[in-house]
Design an enzyme around this catalytic site. Structure first.
Site, PDB file in Angstrom:
ATOM      1  N   THR A  56       0.856  -1.181   0.000  1.00  0.00           N
ATOM      2  CA  THR A  56       0.000   0.000   0.000  1.00  0.00           C
ATOM      3  C   THR A  56       0.895   1.235   0.000  1.00  0.00           C
ATOM      4  O   THR A  56       2.126   1.118  -0.016  1.00  0.00           O
ATOM      5  CB  THR A  56      -0.920   0.038   1.238  1.00  0.00           C
ATOM      6  OG1 THR A  56      -0.140   0.386   2.394  1.00  0.00           O
ATOM      7  CG2 THR A  56      -1.590  -1.315   1.471  1.00  0.00           C
ATOM      8  N   CYS A  57       0.284   2.415   0.068  1.00  0.00           N
ATOM      9  CA  CYS A  57       1.091   3.633   0.096  1.00  0.00           C
ATOM     10  C   CYS A  57       1.885   3.760   1.393  1.00  0.00           C
ATOM     11  O   CYS A  57       2.831   4.545   1.471  1.00  0.00           O
ATOM     12  CB  CYS A  57       0.204   4.863  -0.097  1.00  0.00           C
ATOM     13  SG  CYS A  57      -1.112   4.999   1.119  1.00  0.00           S
ATOM     14  N   GLN A  59      -7.432  -3.911   0.312  1.00  0.00           N
ATOM     15  CA  GLN A  59      -6.075  -4.122  -0.189  1.00  0.00           C
ATOM     16  C   GLN A  59      -5.573  -5.509   0.189  1.00  0.00           C
ATOM     17  O   GLN A  59      -4.874  -6.167  -0.588  1.00  0.00           O
ATOM     18  CB  GLN A  59      -5.156  -3.024   0.352  1.00  0.00           C
ATOM     19  CG  GLN A  59      -5.478  -1.651  -0.215  1.00  0.00           C
ATOM     20  CD  GLN A  59      -4.878  -0.514   0.586  1.00  0.00           C
ATOM     21  OE1 GLN A  59      -4.652  -0.628   1.793  1.00  0.00           O
ATOM     22  NE2 GLN A  59      -4.613   0.607  -0.070  1.00  0.00           N
ATOM     23  N   GLY A  71      -3.973  11.596 -12.094  1.00  0.00           N
ATOM     24  CA  GLY A  71      -4.131  10.187 -11.745  1.00  0.00           C
ATOM     25  C   GLY A  71      -5.597   9.867 -11.560  1.00  0.00           C
ATOM     26  O   GLY A  71      -6.330  10.627 -10.922  1.00  0.00           O
ATOM     27  N   GLY A 106      -6.860   6.804 -10.360  1.00  0.00           N
ATOM     28  CA  GLY A 106      -7.019   5.591  -9.569  1.00  0.00           C
ATOM     29  C   GLY A 106      -8.002   5.752  -8.424  1.00  0.00           C
ATOM     30  O   GLY A 106      -8.678   6.770  -8.297  1.00  0.00           O
ATOM     31  N   GLY A 156      -7.468   8.802  -5.923  1.00  0.00           N
ATOM     32  CA  GLY A 156      -7.904  10.061  -6.501  1.00  0.00           C
ATOM     33  C   GLY A 156      -9.418  10.155  -6.577  1.00  0.00           C
ATOM     34  O   GLY A 156     -10.000  11.211  -6.311  1.00  0.00           O
TER      35      GLY A 156
END
Length: 393
Positions: free
Chosen positions: A47-48, A113, A181, A183, A186
């Site tokens: 993940t981020c 996720q 972006g 995704g 966003g």
């Protein structure tokens, strides 16, 4: 069998370190090669805010696989990340799945996720024990949402984007917003902004089709990469959320701009070069800066943590009991099943040439039903034996 996790997250490392562990297509391919011999398969969660690898093996195997895949020394990962095994590793994956280990406490996206990572790993044939563990985590997550207030309230990255915009601008209905972006991150951010009055949003994405789908679903404008410079200069708020491996916005993009700008970078690796934050008139916020959340909702979630710890304890105990039960029952079930198959096959063979094919087919079906009923009786007996062993232990 030993269970391990090797990873890096926001708790110990800033985004400048975490982005070094980003798994692009080539790195994922190498990682798959390095872990293909791990018995039971591996689960890779990215993940981020984290990159983690889980597997039923020695932690050294996962450590070397990840470091070799991204060409980083193992001591660097050990310094900035973590290596856990056995019960510690299992409790960690429960906490991750429930959102207890997220930067935004109770993050609702992490379970999706984890499900995505699980579905990817299933293609490589995870072991039954691994499947049971992940299903147990999903059950614990469901309980955490139905039995507590942990998942309630607006506490998310998308919500934080809106909060930062509202703090920075007097009225977001009048500002020009550029989303780079198309995704999920966003999209969630745009939804939150629109629900709070934002009206002038443009999206740019390398895939025009994806940008159009997002623009159509949210009724926002679409622009092309050829107009990126123009859109940057006219925007008050810029949100970046792409999968680019290198910064797509650098100081060169911000020469001679006429008005102050708020830039929110939701990507790891970062989409905006750090030097941009040093330009007068620009405020840059990245994932490490997104920590201020709705305090009321957060306090409710904090109060639920003891209950969540108890849920994890109960589901972990149930999971281990199921594994122990399977290990006790399966060898005996296989033995009984083998003997029943041998006996029925031998007896059927004796009458194969004495009856017509249709009658023999009926005999096979009857025999199969009888065999299943006998096996069910044995399984019930074995269950009783296992429960007695557990009670006596």
């Amino acid at each position: 069998m030993r269970f391990s996790v090797v990873g890096i997250s926001h708790w110990k490392s800033g985004v400048s370190i975490r982005e070094l562990f980003y798994l692009d297509k080539d790195r994922k391919k190498r990682l798959k090669q390095y872990t293909k011999q791990v018995p039971g398969g591996v689960l890779t969660l990215e993940t981020c805010n984290r990159t983690e690898i889980f597997g039923f093996c020695e932690p050294k195997i996962l450590l070397e696989a990840l470091c070799c895949s991204i060409d980083i020394d193992s001591t660097f990962l050990e310094e900035h990340g973590y290596v856990l095994s056995n019960d510690d590793a299992i409790r960690h994956i429960y906490r991750v799945g429930l959102g207890m280990d997220s930067q935004v406490l109770g993050d609702s996206q992490i379970i999706q996720q984890l499900k995505k990572a699980y579905n990817e790993s299933r293609k490589e044939q995870l072991s039954g024990e691994f499947h049971q563990l992940v299903q147990s985590i999903f059950k614990a997550h469901k309980r955490s949402r139905s039995e507590t207030d942990f998942g309630r309230g607006n506490v998310s990255v998308g919500y934080e984007v809106t909060q930062r915009a509202l703090e920075h601008f007097e009225n977001i209905s009048n500002i020009k917003i550029l989303l780079i972006g198309a995704g999920k991150m966003g999209k969630v951010s745009c939804k939150n902004l629109i629900s709070n009055g934002a009206r002038h949003i443009s999206v740019i994405n390398r895939s025009i089709k994806r940008a159009k789908n997002l623009a159509d679903s949210l009724d926002i404008k679409i622009s092309s990469f050829s107009k990126l410079e123009h859109e940057i200069h006219s925007a008050d708020l810029i949100i970046t959320a792409t999968g680019a491996l290198e910064p797509i916005l650098t100081p060169k993009n911000f020469t001679n701009f006429q008005k102050e700008k708020l830039i929110i970078d939701l990507s790891v690796p970062r989409n905006v070069a750090h030097e941009v934050s040093e330009i007068n008139g620009i405020t840059l916020i990245d994932m490490d800066s997104i920590s201020k959340v709705n305090q009321k909702a957060l306090e409710k979630r904090k109060k639920a943590i003891p209950i969540l710890e108890n849920i994890i304890h109960e589901e972990f105990k149930a999971y281990k009991n199921n594994i122990d039960r399977s290990r006790f029952l399966l060898p005996h079930i296989k033995e009984v099943d083998y003997k029943l198959n041998s006996i029925t096959k031998e007896e059927l063979q004796k009458v194969r040439n004495k009856v017509d094919p249709e009658t023999f087919n009926q005999l096979e079906k009857i025999t199969d039903r009888v065999k299943k009923k006998i096996l069910a009786v044995h399984i019930d007996r074995l269950n009783q034996e296992y429960q007695k062993v557990e009670q006596d232990a």
